[in-house]
Structure formats: C-alpha cells, structure tokens
Design a protein around this motif. Structure first.
Motif, PDB file in Angstrom:
ATOM      1  N   GLY A  82      33.973  32.715  42.752  1.00  0.00           N
ATOM      2  CA  GLY A  82      34.507  33.110  41.457  1.00  0.00           C
ATOM      3  C   GLY A  82      33.952  34.436  40.985  1.00  0.00           C
ATOM      4  N   LEU A  83      32.662  34.659  41.219  1.00  0.00           N
ATOM      5  CA  LEU A  83      32.054  35.937  40.829  1.00  0.00           C
ATOM      6  C   LEU A  83      32.657  37.087  41.638  1.00  0.00           C
ATOM      7  CD1 LEU A  83      28.324  34.796  40.565  1.00  0.00           C
ATOM      8  CD2 LEU A  83      29.826  35.445  38.659  1.00  0.00           C
ATOM      9  N   ALA A  84      32.981  36.828  42.905  1.00  0.00           N
ATOM     10  CA  ALA A  84      33.626  37.856  43.727  1.00  0.00           C
ATOM     11  C   ALA A  84      35.006  38.210  43.182  1.00  0.00           C
ATOM     12  CB  ALA A  84      33.739  37.381  45.172  1.00  0.00           C
ATOM     13  N   LEU A  85      35.730  37.210  42.693  1.00  0.00           N
ATOM     14  CA  LEU A  85      37.020  37.472  42.063  1.00  0.00           C
ATOM     15  C   LEU A  85      36.860  38.377  40.837  1.00  0.00           C
ATOM     16  CD1 LEU A  85      38.857  34.013  42.113  1.00  0.00           C
ATOM     17  CD2 LEU A  85      39.693  36.132  43.109  1.00  0.00           C
ATOM     18  N   LEU A  86      35.885  38.030  39.994  1.00  0.00           N
ATOM     19  CA  LEU A  86      35.657  38.825  38.786  1.00  0.00           C
ATOM     20  C   LEU A  86      35.243  40.251  39.135  1.00  0.00           C
ATOM     21  CD1 LEU A  86      33.721  36.268  36.529  1.00  0.00           C
ATOM     22  CD2 LEU A  86      36.153  36.815  36.506  1.00  0.00           C
ATOM     23  N   LEU A  87      34.363  40.383  40.109  1.00  0.00           N
ATOM     24  CA  LEU A  87      33.883  41.710  40.497  1.00  0.00           C
ATOM     25  C   LEU A  87      35.023  42.557  41.062  1.00  0.00           C
ATOM     26  CD1 LEU A  87      31.486  43.598  40.771  1.00  0.00           C
ATOM     27  CD2 LEU A  87      31.012  42.580  43.016  1.00  0.00           C
TER      28      LEU A  87
END
Length: 341
Positions: A82-87
C-alpha cells in the motif's frame, strides 16, 4: 534501526509534505495572480495573506466532508504494498505538476494525484495484487466529473455575472469603479485562498493520515490534528514562495482583464470552492475554477481580450493530466514492485 515498512512510511510522509509544498507553490498564483496584476494587492502582501488563509482553510477543512483521498475512501492495502502505491502516486503527480509549473501551465494537483493513484492501482492489479479499492470510481468521481463540470460552470457563471455587475456601475466613473473593484478583488483573493485550503488542505492531511494507517502506525478514522497541522504548514509554506511562472500565465497570457471583471472572476471561483467543500462534497480544482472564471469574465467585453491559443494549450494539458499521470503512476509502480515485493 528502522524496519523496511517504517522506512517506507517515512519516505511516503516526506513525499506527501513535498507534494503539499509543491501544491501550495503552484496554487498560490490562483488566488493572487489577477489581484497583483490589477494592483488590488502588492506581491508581498498577496502571498502573505494567501498563505494565512490557506492555512486557516486547511485547519477548518476537517469540519467538512469533502470527497477526498482518505483511508476510508481508498482502501489501500496494508503494509509495504500500500505504501508503494501511495509513493508511486505522489511521485508521478508531483513530477507532472513540477513539469507543468516549469512550462507556466496551470493544472490541478488533485487530479494529478488521484489519476496517478488510479494508474498505480491498475498496475498492481495487472501483477495480480490488491490495488486501491474502487479506483476507477474514484477516478470518475474525483477527476473526470469535476473536469467536465468545473470549467464549464466557472466560465458560464463569470460571463453571466459580468452583465448585472457592469449594469450596476454604468453611471459611475472609471476611477470609482476601479477603486471599489480592487478592494473587492482583494477580499475575493483571500476567499479563494481560504477555499483552496478547504479543498486541497484536507486532501493533504488525509494523505498523511493514510500513510500512517497503511503502515499500521495509526487507526483508521477521522483525520488527526497532527497530520492536518503538518499538511497545513507545508501547503502554506509553498504559497509563501509562490509559483510566479503560472501567475504570469494567468495574469498576462490568457486574457486582458480589468479590476471589475477580475473581482467577478475571483468571486465566482471562491463561491465554487466553498460550494464544493461544504454542500456537494466534491473536489473542485482551484486551478480550473480560477482559470475558467478569468477567461469567462474576460470574454464578456466589447473587444477581443482572450488569447485563445494559450487557453487551448491550457485545456489540452487539463485533458492530458489524467492520462499522463495514470500512465506515470503505473510505470513507477511496476518499476518499484521488484524492490518492495
């Protein structure tokens, strides 16, 4: 020593703050460009009041349920995916915004971010992983619908409103009209900055909260005061530095506009931002509202005052923003996936 997830969370938080700064840096021109050109405000005073009212609007935005990028609306996967999506979304949206600023083109930071997140989600689904929940509904409701509604309504409302306003001052002298209009435009510019905080500020706080929730550092729920305060500070700091390249485009390249029509344009823009935040709960692009209002008010004159070549150039970039950012977001996520999987 930081774990991989904690490190990723701090990177996302840092990029969100940078995106908020860039958002304010670019959107400063929306509230002050025409006011500075018409000498309703001096450049220094303009950025100070715009930063102040942007900060106030951001902190007040928690009272209104604007449809935005939030932990509940997005349903981003937990942890590093999920953090990779946001980044990916932040980097793609920020890169496009920076490129358009360099070219002096006003585009919507919100549309860029949502489209980039949708593109990253599509890339994640392509790999067989979870993506943003209802990403395409988010793209339609957060980008495509406002992209159709905002410019048309802002242009039409400003064009029509010029008629009764000019009729009311038909017996006044030019100096009196300009003096009152400059005062009204100064007030309207502050209102646009407040509306910008209500709109973009809440989304900044939501993204910061979402990063914490995705990393497991906070529980899903209402936007917390800490992230909202940090987002407000970053957004206001960006406004203080002011992106004058875009201000030059809005004030000089699109239309030749007088103080009276500038006041009308700013008033319509502010009203739309408040209406979107408080009543219909829809993300209204400050950039698109202000730009379309300026062109609409400037068009309603006896002489040709609009540089349509420049207006068409801006419109093309508005249409290109969802496509380019979705593509960039998807590419960045695909490139990042081997590193975070």
């Amino acid at each position: 020593m930081l774990s991989g997830q904690s490190f990723m969370m701090f990177v996302v938080l840092l990029c969100t703050c940078a995106f908020a700064f860039l958002n304010g840096f670019r959107d400063a021109s929306n509230s002050i460009a025409v006011a500075v050109r018409n000498r309703a405000l001096t450049p220094t005073y303009a950025v100070l009041v715009a930063a102040f009212f942007t900060f106030v609007g951001t902190m007040a935005s928690t009272s209104f349920g604007v449809y935005l990028v939030s932990a509940v609306e997005l349903g981003v996967p937990d942890g590093i995916p999920g953090l990779a999506l946001l980044l990916s979304g932040l980097l793609a949206g920020g890169a496009w915004g920076l490129f358009c600023w360099w070219r002096g083109l006003p585009i919507s930071s919100t549309h860029a971010l949502i489209a980039a997140l949708a593109g990253a989600s599509g890339a994640s689904a392509l790999l067989g992983n979870d993506g943003v929940h209802d990403a395409w509904r988010m793209l339609a409701g957060g980008v495509l619908l406002p992209l159709l509604f905002t410019p048309l309504f802002a242009f039409a409302a400003s064009w029509v409103l010029v008629i009764p306003v000019t009729w009311l001052v038909r017996h006044s002298t030019a100096s009196d009209v300009n003096g009152v209009s400059r005062a009204g435009q100064a007030v309207a510019a502050c209102a646009v900055a407040l509306g910008n905080g209500l709109q973009d500020g809440q989304r900044t706080g939501a993204m910061l909260t979402l990063a914490l929730v995705t990393a497991g550092a906070a529980q899903p729920g209402a936007i917390m005061l800490g992230p909202q305060l940090l987002g407000a500070g970053c957004l206001a700091a960006g406004v203080l530095f002011g992106g004058w390249r875009i201000a030059h485009t809005l004030a000089y390249r699109l239309v030749n506009i007088d103080p009276l029509r500038g006041m009308v344009a700013q008033t319509v823009s502010a009203a739309m931002l408040f209406f979107g935040a408080m009543l219909i709960h829809l993300p209204i692009s400050t950039t698109q509202a202000v730009t379309s209002s300026i062109v609409g008010a400037g068009t309603n004159q006896r002489f040709e005052s609009v540089t349509w070549q420049q207006v068409n150039k801006v419109l093309r970039n508005w249409l290109a923003t969802p496509l380019v950012c979705a593509l960039l977001g998807g590419i960045l996520y695909l490139a990042m996936h081997p590193l975070v999987s």
